[in-house]
Design an enzyme around this catalytic site. Structure first.
Site, PDB file in Angstrom:
ATOM      1  CG  ASN A   9      -1.699   1.270   1.391  1.00  0.00           C
ATOM      2  OD1 ASN A   9      -1.814   2.041   0.438  1.00  0.00           O
ATOM      3  ND2 ASN A   9      -2.253   1.501   2.580  1.00  0.00           N
ATOM      4  CE  LYS A  11       0.229   3.504   4.848  1.00  0.00           C
ATOM      5  NZ  LYS A  11      -0.083   3.661   6.246  1.00  0.00           N
ATOM      6  CG  HIS A  95      -5.924   1.889   4.945  1.00  0.00           C
ATOM      7  ND1 HIS A  95      -5.520   2.826   5.875  1.00  0.00           N
ATOM      8  CD2 HIS A  95      -4.891   1.029   4.792  1.00  0.00           C
ATOM      9  CE1 HIS A  95      -4.281   2.535   6.248  1.00  0.00           C
ATOM     10  NE2 HIS A  95      -3.879   1.446   5.619  1.00  0.00           N
ATOM     11  CD  GLU A  97      -3.140   5.505   6.563  1.00  0.00           C
ATOM     12  OE1 GLU A  97      -3.112   5.588   5.323  1.00  0.00           O
ATOM     13  OE2 GLU A  97      -2.208   5.016   7.238  1.00  0.00           O
ATOM     14  CD  GLU A 167      -3.765  -2.653   7.161  1.00  0.00           C
ATOM     15  OE1 GLU A 167      -2.686  -2.943   6.654  1.00  0.00           O
ATOM     16  OE2 GLU A 167      -4.325  -1.558   6.980  1.00  0.00           O
ATOM     17  N   GLY A 173       2.047   2.254  10.635  1.00  0.00           N
ATOM     18  CA  GLY A 173       2.978   3.373  10.483  1.00  0.00           C
ATOM     19  C   GLY A 173       3.637   3.812  11.775  1.00  0.00           C
ATOM     20  CB  SER A 212       4.887  -1.638  11.943  1.00  0.00           C
ATOM     21  OG  SER A 212       4.403  -0.311  12.113  1.00  0.00           O
TER      22      SER A 212
HETATM   23  C1  PEP Z   1      -0.985   0.077   5.841  1.00  0.00           C
HETATM   24  O1  PEP Z   1      -1.026   1.254   5.498  1.00  0.00           O
HETATM   25  O2  PEP Z   1      -1.860  -0.683   5.451  1.00  0.00           O
HETATM   26  C2  PEP Z   1       0.120  -0.370   6.690  1.00  0.00           C
HETATM   27  C3  PEP Z   1       0.077  -1.581   7.186  1.00  0.00           C
HETATM   28  O3  PEP Z   1       1.132   0.538   6.906  1.00  0.00           O
HETATM   29  P1  PEP Z   1       2.542   0.239   7.641  1.00  0.00           P
HETATM   30  O4  PEP Z   1       3.076  -1.038   7.058  1.00  0.00           O
HETATM   31  O5  PEP Z   1       3.388   1.428   7.283  1.00  0.00           O
HETATM   32  O6  PEP Z   1       2.260   0.127   9.092  1.00  0.00           O
END
Ligand code: PEP
Length: 251
Positions: A9, A11, A95, A97, A167, A173, A212
């Site tokens: 992803n 983003k 997601h 976000e 998630e 992040g 992460s």
């Molecule tokens: C994500 O945006 O779906 C995600 C898992 O981000 P990160 O790996 O940066 O935590």
């Protein structure tokens, strides 16, 4: 046997130059990825370049969001048929976000899931609890509610045509990863919740972990029984890191 999937992803990151460099790096290093299916979910403006570079390679691509509408006066929106026109395979739905910054409700997410399927896209449905929710002991309640909304709207068989990504919001992040045990516990819960509606969907649907995930922790997470790969944010922006995560699924 569920084939692992590792989806990047990106983003809202990248430029034409950095996308070209990243795609070249991925293509050059794919030989080390033996088991996982690999995909990248790009910002919409880069999808034509992604298609041009990845067509004919084993790497699939997708969008990061989709409109509930197929076309019309919806300024700024990108529809499922538009993504499909650029041969997108996947699209991320719900997601955290988007749930947090664009006030996407469970109901809207469920509508987006069916819009994606109507366009022939495979939705990657994101679910997960915030830190406050985890600390309040309501992780299963939250994840269950997010899942149930999509099952109620689309039906369990349509949910089975997608992919689920667990998630935990507190791990996205932040550099804080759920431990393999914490992640496995919620993944098993997700599978059990789906099994209440359909055993076969529960057995076959892929449930990814996201939060992460990186080259240092990917292998241990992916060894868990109910973790079928990852949705990768930060570590998907560097070809060597992303390929290392993808090859952590090698069996
Ligand atoms: C994500 O945006 O779906 C995600 C898992 O981000 P990160 O790996 O940066 O935590």
């Amino acid at each position: 046997m569920r084939q692992p999937l590792v989806a990047g992803n990106w983003k809202m990151n990248g430029s034409r130059a950095s996308v070209a460099e990243l795609l070249n790096g991925l293509k050059a290093g794919m030989a080390r990825v033996k088991t996982a299916e690999v995909a990248v979910c790009a910002p919409a403006v880069f999808i034509p370049a992604v298609q041009a570079e990845l067509a004919g390679t084993p790497i699939k691509w997708g969008g990061q969001d989709v409109s509930v509408h197929a076309s019309g006066a919806y300024t700024g929106e990108i529809s499922g048929p538009m993504l499909a026109d650029f041969a997108c395979h996947y699209v991320i739905i719900g997601h955290s976000e988007r749930r947090a910054y664009h006030a996407e409700s469970d109901e809207l997410v469920a509508n987006k899931f069916s819009a994606a399927r109507a366009a022939g896209l495979v939705p990657i449905l994101c679910v997960g609890e915030t830190l406050d929710e985890r600390e309040a002991g309501v992780t299963e309640e939250v994840v269950g509610r997010q899942l149930d909304a999509v099952v109620a709207h689309c039906g369990i068989d349509v949910v089975g045509e997608g992919v689920i990504a667990y998630e935990p919001v507190w791990a996205i992040g932040t550099g804080k990863t759920a431990t393999p045990e914490q992640a496995q516990e919620v993944h098993a819960f997700i599978r059990a919740r789906l099994a209440a509606a359909s055993r076969s969907v529960a057995d076959t649907v892929r449930v990814l972990y996201g939060g992460s995930m990186n080259p240092n922790n990917a292998a241990e997470l992916m060894l868990q029984d109910d973790i079928d790969g990852g949705l990768i944010g930060g570590a998907s922006l560097k070809a060597t890191d992303f390929l290392a995560v993808c090859s952590a699924a090698n069996r």
